[in-house]
Design a protein around this motif. Sequence first.
Motif, PDB file in Angstrom:
ATOM      1  N   ALA A 317       0.825  -1.361  -0.025  1.00 45.06           N
ATOM      2  CA  ALA A 317       0.042  -0.101   0.074  1.00 45.06           C
ATOM      3  C   ALA A 317       0.842   1.291   0.171  1.00 45.06           C
ATOM      4  CB  ALA A 317      -0.944  -0.012   1.280  1.00 45.06           C
ATOM      5  N   ALA A 318       2.107   1.204   0.376  1.00 45.75           N
ATOM      6  CA  ALA A 318       2.781   2.064   0.519  1.00 45.75           C
ATOM      7  C   ALA A 318       3.453   2.581  -0.873  1.00 45.75           C
ATOM      8  CB  ALA A 318       4.224   1.738   1.214  1.00 45.75           C
ATOM      9  N   MET A 319       3.448   1.644  -1.990  1.00 49.09           N
ATOM     10  CA  MET A 319       3.725   1.877  -3.262  1.00 49.09           C
ATOM     11  C   MET A 319       2.959   1.202  -4.192  1.00 49.09           C
ATOM     12  SD  MET A 319       8.038   1.782  -3.343  1.00 49.09           S
ATOM     13  CE  MET A 319       8.117   0.231  -3.749  1.00 49.09           C
ATOM     14  N   PRO A 320       1.556   1.353  -4.217  1.00 49.16           N
ATOM     15  CA  PRO A 320       0.701   0.664  -5.037  1.00 49.16           C
ATOM     16  C   PRO A 320       1.099   0.798  -6.646  1.00 49.16           C
ATOM     17  CG  PRO A 320      -0.135   2.904  -4.445  1.00 49.16           C
ATOM     18  CD  PRO A 320       1.045   2.872  -3.570  1.00 49.16           C
ATOM     19  N   ASP A 321       1.660   1.654  -7.088  1.00 50.22           N
ATOM     20  CA  ASP A 321       2.335   1.340  -8.432  1.00 50.22           C
ATOM     21  C   ASP A 321       3.341   0.636  -8.890  1.00 50.22           C
ATOM     22  OD1 ASP A 321      -0.011   3.422  -8.904  1.00 50.22           O
ATOM     23  OD2 ASP A 321       1.553   5.042  -8.839  1.00 50.22           O
ATOM     24  N   TRP A 322       3.908  -0.090  -7.788  1.00 47.57           N
ATOM     25  CA  TRP A 322       5.175  -0.820  -7.959  1.00 47.57           C
ATOM     26  C   TRP A 322       4.768  -2.116  -7.210  1.00 47.57           C
ATOM     27  CZ3 TRP A 322       9.026   0.825 -10.869  1.00 47.57           C
ATOM     28  CH2 TRP A 322       9.280   2.287 -11.273  1.00 47.57           C
ATOM     29  N   ILE A 323       5.104  -3.575  -8.072  1.00 45.41           N
ATOM     30  CA  ILE A 323       5.040  -4.853  -7.430  1.00 45.41           C
ATOM     31  C   ILE A 323       6.639  -5.164  -7.117  1.00 45.41           C
ATOM     32  CG2 ILE A 323       4.332  -7.133  -7.781  1.00 45.41           C
ATOM     33  CD1 ILE A 323       2.090  -6.283  -9.409  1.00 45.41           C
ATOM     34  N   GLY A 324       6.813  -5.618  -6.101  1.00 44.49           N
ATOM     35  CA  GLY A 324       8.021  -6.203  -5.853  1.00 44.49           C
ATOM     36  C   GLY A 324       8.294  -7.767  -6.224  1.00 44.49           C
ATOM     37  N   ILE A 325       9.275  -8.323  -6.880  1.00 45.22           N
ATOM     38  CA  ILE A 325       9.307  -9.578  -7.038  1.00 45.22           C
ATOM     39  C   ILE A 325      10.693  -9.892  -6.599  1.00 45.22           C
ATOM     40  CG2 ILE A 325       7.590  -9.980  -8.749  1.00 45.22           C
ATOM     41  CD1 ILE A 325       9.583 -10.019 -11.004  1.00 45.22           C
ATOM     42  N   ALA A 326      11.064 -11.313  -6.332  1.00 50.39           N
ATOM     43  CA  ALA A 326      12.394 -11.795  -5.965  1.00 50.39           C
ATOM     44  C   ALA A 326      12.512 -13.245  -6.837  1.00 50.39           C
ATOM     45  CB  ALA A 326      12.605 -11.961  -4.487  1.00 50.39           C
ATOM     46  N   PHE A 327      13.876 -13.267  -7.528  1.00 50.44           N
ATOM     47  CA  PHE A 327      14.156 -14.461  -8.145  1.00 50.44           C
ATOM     48  C   PHE A 327      15.679 -14.262  -8.263  1.00 50.44           C
ATOM     49  CE2 PHE A 327      13.532 -10.778 -11.208  1.00 50.44           C
ATOM     50  CZ  PHE A 327      14.719 -10.785 -12.008  1.00 50.44           C
ATOM     51  N   GLY A 328      16.034 -15.646  -8.039  1.00 50.06           N
ATOM     52  CA  GLY A 328      17.519 -15.772  -8.056  1.00 50.06           C
ATOM     53  C   GLY A 328      18.148 -14.756  -6.935  1.00 50.06           C
ATOM     54  N   ASN A 329      19.266 -14.043  -7.297  1.00 51.86           N
ATOM     55  CA  ASN A 329      19.822 -13.101  -6.684  1.00 51.86           C
ATOM     56  C   ASN A 329      19.429 -11.777  -6.864  1.00 51.86           C
ATOM     57  OD1 ASN A 329      21.184 -12.905  -9.267  1.00 51.86           O
ATOM     58  ND2 ASN A 329      23.031 -12.089  -8.152  1.00 51.86           N
ATOM     59  N   LYS A 330      18.145 -11.445  -7.625  1.00 54.30           N
ATOM     60  CA  LYS A 330      17.653 -10.157  -7.981  1.00 54.30           C
ATOM     61  C   LYS A 330      16.257  -9.907  -7.298  1.00 54.30           C
ATOM     62  CE  LYS A 330      19.729  -9.981 -12.727  1.00 54.30           C
ATOM     63  NZ  LYS A 330      20.491 -11.337 -12.576  1.00 54.30           N
ATOM     64  N   MET A 331      16.242  -8.527  -7.106  1.00 56.61           N
ATOM     65  CA  MET A 331      15.100  -8.036  -6.653  1.00 56.61           C
ATOM     66  C   MET A 331      14.606  -6.926  -7.508  1.00 56.61           C
ATOM     67  SD  MET A 331      13.093  -5.358  -5.135  1.00 56.61           S
ATOM     68  CE  MET A 331      14.219  -4.428  -4.359  1.00 56.61           C
ATOM     69  N   GLN A 332      13.249  -6.974  -8.087  1.00 59.20           N
ATOM     70  CA  GLN A 332      12.927  -6.095  -9.344  1.00 59.20           C
ATOM     71  C   GLN A 332      11.528  -5.523  -8.626  1.00 59.20           C
ATOM     72  OE1 GLN A 332      12.379  -7.907 -13.119  1.00 59.20           O
ATOM     73  NE2 GLN A 332      14.350  -7.132 -13.839  1.00 59.20           N
ATOM     74  N   LEU A 333      11.458  -4.078  -9.183  1.00 56.95           N
ATOM     75  CA  LEU A 333      10.154  -3.328  -9.049  1.00 56.95           C
ATOM     76  C   LEU A 333       9.870  -3.215 -10.255  1.00 56.95           C
ATOM     77  CD1 LEU A 333      11.243  -0.741  -6.315  1.00 56.95           C
ATOM     78  CD2 LEU A 333      10.041  -2.934  -5.863  1.00 56.95           C
ATOM     79  N   LEU A 334       8.254  -3.742 -10.403  1.00 58.78           N
ATOM     80  CA  LEU A 334       7.710  -3.523 -11.562  1.00 58.78           C
ATOM     81  C   LEU A 334       6.606  -2.530 -11.532  1.00 58.78           C
ATOM     82  CD1 LEU A 334       7.034  -7.373 -12.098  1.00 58.78           C
ATOM     83  CD2 LEU A 334       8.984  -6.125 -12.971  1.00 58.78           C
ATOM     84  N   LYS A 335       6.594  -1.606 -12.615  1.00 59.97           N
ATOM     85  CA  LYS A 335       5.626  -0.385 -12.693  1.00 59.97           C
ATOM     86  C   LYS A 335       4.445  -0.962 -13.024  1.00 59.97           C
ATOM     87  CE  LYS A 335       4.747   3.914 -12.002  1.00 59.97           C
ATOM     88  NZ  LYS A 335       5.347   5.035 -12.687  1.00 59.97           N
ATOM     89  N   VAL A 336       3.134  -0.593 -12.533  1.00 62.07           N
ATOM     90  CA  VAL A 336       1.892  -1.190 -12.821  1.00 62.07           C
ATOM     91  C   VAL A 336       0.913   0.038 -13.018  1.00 62.07           C
ATOM     92  CG1 VAL A 336       2.125  -3.464 -11.539  1.00 62.07           C
ATOM     93  CG2 VAL A 336       1.105  -1.418 -10.446  1.00 62.07           C
TER      94      VAL A 336
END
Length: 336
Positions: A317-336
């Motif tokens: 809810a702090a960043m509703p326009d971004w989804i955080g995902i983790a895979f392998g050794n990476k963390m990504q924020l995806l703009k929605v």
Amino acid sequence: MDSSTLESQTRPDNFVTYESPFTLYSMAISPTTTTTHRRIAVGSFIEEYANRINILTFNEDTLSIKPNPNLSFDHPYPPTKLMFHPNPTVSADILASSGDFLRLYSLRDTSIEPISLLNNSKSSEFCAPLTSFDWNELEPRRIGTSSIDTTCTIWDVEKGVVETQLIAHDKEVHDIAWGEAGVFASVSADGSVRVFDLRDKEHSTIIYESPQPDTPLLRLAWNKQDLRYMATILMDSNKIVVLDIRSPTLPVAELERHRGSVNAIAWAPVSCQHICSGGDDSQALIWEVPNVAGPNGIDPVSMYTAGAEINQVQWSAAMPDWIGIAFGNKMQLLKV
């Protein structure tokens, strides 16, 4: 939310990537909204005692994620979950982690101080491993933990005492989620979703059971925008099962478009009908859950393909326009 939301990911302003020196699993986004800088906590997944938690800073203006060397610290075993204090008015960010114990930390600008180490075992200095926990947004003094010893423990973290401990299931409890201030639900290796009311601790309501007996349920997400709905995932299954607590046992919808096992789910923080899932097929899918599912199933409204199996999804809810995902050794924020 249009159907191309996550598909045109070639544009660099649609996602931001942080690369860690180790495999990542747990992740939390701070609710503090004082600046354009947002804190994100990530936990390592190293199959040995020594693990790490790193505090990252996301700058939405420059679309950059930077680690803060002063806010990186050791954690015993991989943290199974991380969460920030849900009330942003606290003077410092407070971070909780689960693993061998429930631990709370105070995060200052340049330092981290352990606040408490909470052991739910009455008879031993050791605690059965904690699979997950949830911080109660309506009653922030309460944290509920789930454990492989079949129990759920409700902590008053301000006093550092156990409020109540329940034998919640017949087998290991894999996840826990708060609905109301005194109502929580849990999922287990026994294949059931159970709802508990702290006003009546002797009873629970089973609202779903795996179609195949003893197929474990792994994760549970309660829709904070519409508390009638929750979602769960089954072990080694490509399905997300959406439940309406008013009509137990029969799912509202089963979302089955992943091509591998689903590992993580998160409801949208500002829309009551959208949910994001991540799986072994390296895909993050956003779904719009209909009031009534059609005969041919439901297609996701958007899709993003990551570089490896996705094991964590956070939609804050702090960043509703971004989804955080983790895979392998990476963390990504995806703009929605």
